[in-house]
Scaffold this active site. Sequence first.
Site, mmCIF file in Angstrom:
data_model
loop_
_atom_site.group_PDB
_atom_site.id
_atom_site.type_symbol
_atom_site.label_atom_id
_atom_site.label_comp_id
_atom_site.label_asym_id
_atom_site.label_seq_id
_atom_site.Cartn_x
_atom_site.Cartn_y
_atom_site.Cartn_z
ATOM 1 N N ARG A 149 0.800 -1.205 0.000
ATOM 2 C CA ARG A 149 0.000 0.000 0.000
ATOM 3 C C ARG A 149 0.844 1.271 0.000
ATOM 4 O O ARG A 149 0.563 2.206 -0.767
ATOM 5 C CB ARG A 149 -0.942 0.014 1.217
ATOM 6 C CG ARG A 149 -2.204 -0.803 1.043
ATOM 7 C CD ARG A 149 -2.691 -1.358 2.360
ATOM 8 N NE ARG A 149 -1.715 -2.292 2.925
ATOM 9 C CZ ARG A 149 -1.650 -3.578 2.576
ATOM 10 N NH1 ARG A 149 -2.502 -4.070 1.714
ATOM 11 N NH2 ARG A 149 -0.737 -4.364 3.105
ATOM 12 N N THR A 150 1.856 1.343 0.851
ATOM 13 C CA THR A 150 2.614 2.587 0.969
ATOM 14 C C THR A 150 3.358 2.898 -0.324
ATOM 15 O O THR A 150 3.271 4.018 -0.858
ATOM 16 C CB THR A 150 3.601 2.501 2.147
ATOM 17 O OG1 THR A 150 2.880 2.242 3.349
ATOM 18 C CG2 THR A 150 4.365 3.804 2.294
ATOM 19 N N LYS A 179 25.825 -5.033 -1.222
ATOM 20 C CA LYS A 179 27.285 -5.076 -1.384
ATOM 21 C C LYS A 179 28.009 -4.354 -0.254
ATOM 22 O O LYS A 179 29.233 -4.296 -0.240
ATOM 23 C CB LYS A 179 27.673 -4.430 -2.716
ATOM 24 C CG LYS A 179 27.009 -5.061 -3.935
ATOM 25 C CD LYS A 179 27.343 -4.268 -5.196
ATOM 26 C CE LYS A 179 26.611 -4.821 -6.403
ATOM 27 N NZ LYS A 179 26.881 -4.021 -7.632
ATOM 28 N N ARG A 200 11.612 3.639 2.888
ATOM 29 C CA ARG A 200 11.276 2.744 4.003
ATOM 30 C C ARG A 200 12.535 1.974 4.362
ATOM 31 O O ARG A 200 13.241 1.479 3.487
ATOM 32 C CB ARG A 200 10.152 1.777 3.643
ATOM 33 C CG ARG A 200 9.963 0.676 4.699
ATOM 34 C CD ARG A 200 8.687 -0.094 4.490
ATOM 35 N NE ARG A 200 7.518 0.736 4.772
ATOM 36 C CZ ARG A 200 6.276 0.292 4.732
ATOM 37 N NH1 ARG A 200 6.026 -0.967 4.410
ATOM 38 N NH2 ARG A 200 5.265 1.091 5.009
ATOM 39 N N HIS A 228 5.939 6.055 11.306
ATOM 40 C CA HIS A 228 5.360 5.999 9.962
ATOM 41 C C HIS A 228 4.448 7.229 9.843
ATOM 42 O O HIS A 228 3.223 7.119 9.876
ATOM 43 C CB HIS A 228 4.558 4.705 9.804
ATOM 44 C CG HIS A 228 4.248 4.345 8.390
ATOM 45 N ND1 HIS A 228 4.397 5.217 7.335
ATOM 46 C CD2 HIS A 228 3.766 3.193 7.837
ATOM 47 C CE1 HIS A 228 4.042 4.623 6.212
ATOM 48 N NE2 HIS A 228 3.654 3.391 6.486
#
Length: 403
Positions: A149-150, A179, A200, A228
């Site tokens: 959703r985000t 890496k 995120r 959030h």
Amino acid sequence: MASSSSISMCAFHSTCTPKVPNCSKEFMDGHSSLYLRQPLHSKLMPLSTDLKHSRFFINKKPLQWEQTAKLHQRNRILPHALDIENAPFSVGNKFQLDDIIEAQQFDRETLSAIIEVAREMEKVQKNSPGSQILKGYLMATLFYEPSTRTRLSFESAMKRLGGEVLTTENAREFSSAAKGETLEDTIRTVEGYSDIIVMRHFESGAARRAAVTADIPIINAGDGPGQHPTQALLDVYTIEREIGKLDGIKVGLVGDLANGRTVRSLAYLLAKYQDVKIYFVCPDVVKMKDDIKDYLASKGVEWEESTDLMEVASKCDVVYQTRIQRERFGERIDLYEEARGKYIVDQNVLDVMQKHAVVMHPLPRLDEITVDVDLDPRAAYFRQAKNGLYIRMALLKLLLVGW
């Protein structure tokens, strides 16, 4: 402030704020000076760090941001909320924040203004002038944790306003982070390709590090168990639309309150409103952390811990359910199993809820809301998810082109 069943505390806080003419709301407590971001045509002005003798007043302790010296090098500041009366929200003015990092950035007036912009975003039609306001802008989505959703709502928001998207769905595994590249190096690279970064990350505080590093806006789309903020904004928007008010409401936060970044951010925002009461309903192993309780107490917000979901649901305007987050338990699967399934919203819970009340959930859900609840008009979680599009359209518009 702790209780096992019932705690009562005054939920009112002052609305008296100083008048500050046409200025930004963010301050940065640096090593030797305090900077106020001026309008676009002005330069940064160093201010005395002794705010007691300044016409500016910060209503809470400044955040301890990382790598503060770099802020002076890049001539920009991270956001910190200052309650301002008659804030400059008129069309054409620059948005008061450089980045969206945490819920504490927002004062009540800014929240109301953002909600109004989101309402306007609902009216944007395909091929209309409003659908092209971000034409020529590029947004990079940098996601180190899974998201549906985000990420998709941010990408949809950008495209619906005429912008373009550069995306990486699993940056932890499929970017140079695999890496060994540092977050700071990744941000410095990606900002060269884009105008705004939505990120995120699995570590709490990562968004702050990114904002310190970047010269373009950073939006925190979730940082581990931290915060959030855009979810909290869409939650407040949903509550206002569904219930019709934000003052004088009762909200039950249910489920994984220790690891749930959504409930943490929402609690911060609810503290901006008057006569709010918050109930915490959760298993012992995932109780709301003391920093949130202390913050609510400092703002005069009444809160109560309870083990009785049925009783809480009967009192609340909003039952905000969350899933128990297995990914936060590491190898302690025994604790996850102990917490899982203890509080479930089902038809029995609906039966005791008030007719105007709603059930919300940040999604995804597992079994903490039964599927038969979906048929009840008080099930607001899919409407809630859709509202995320409008809030994120509003934020992208504000950060890139202003009010």
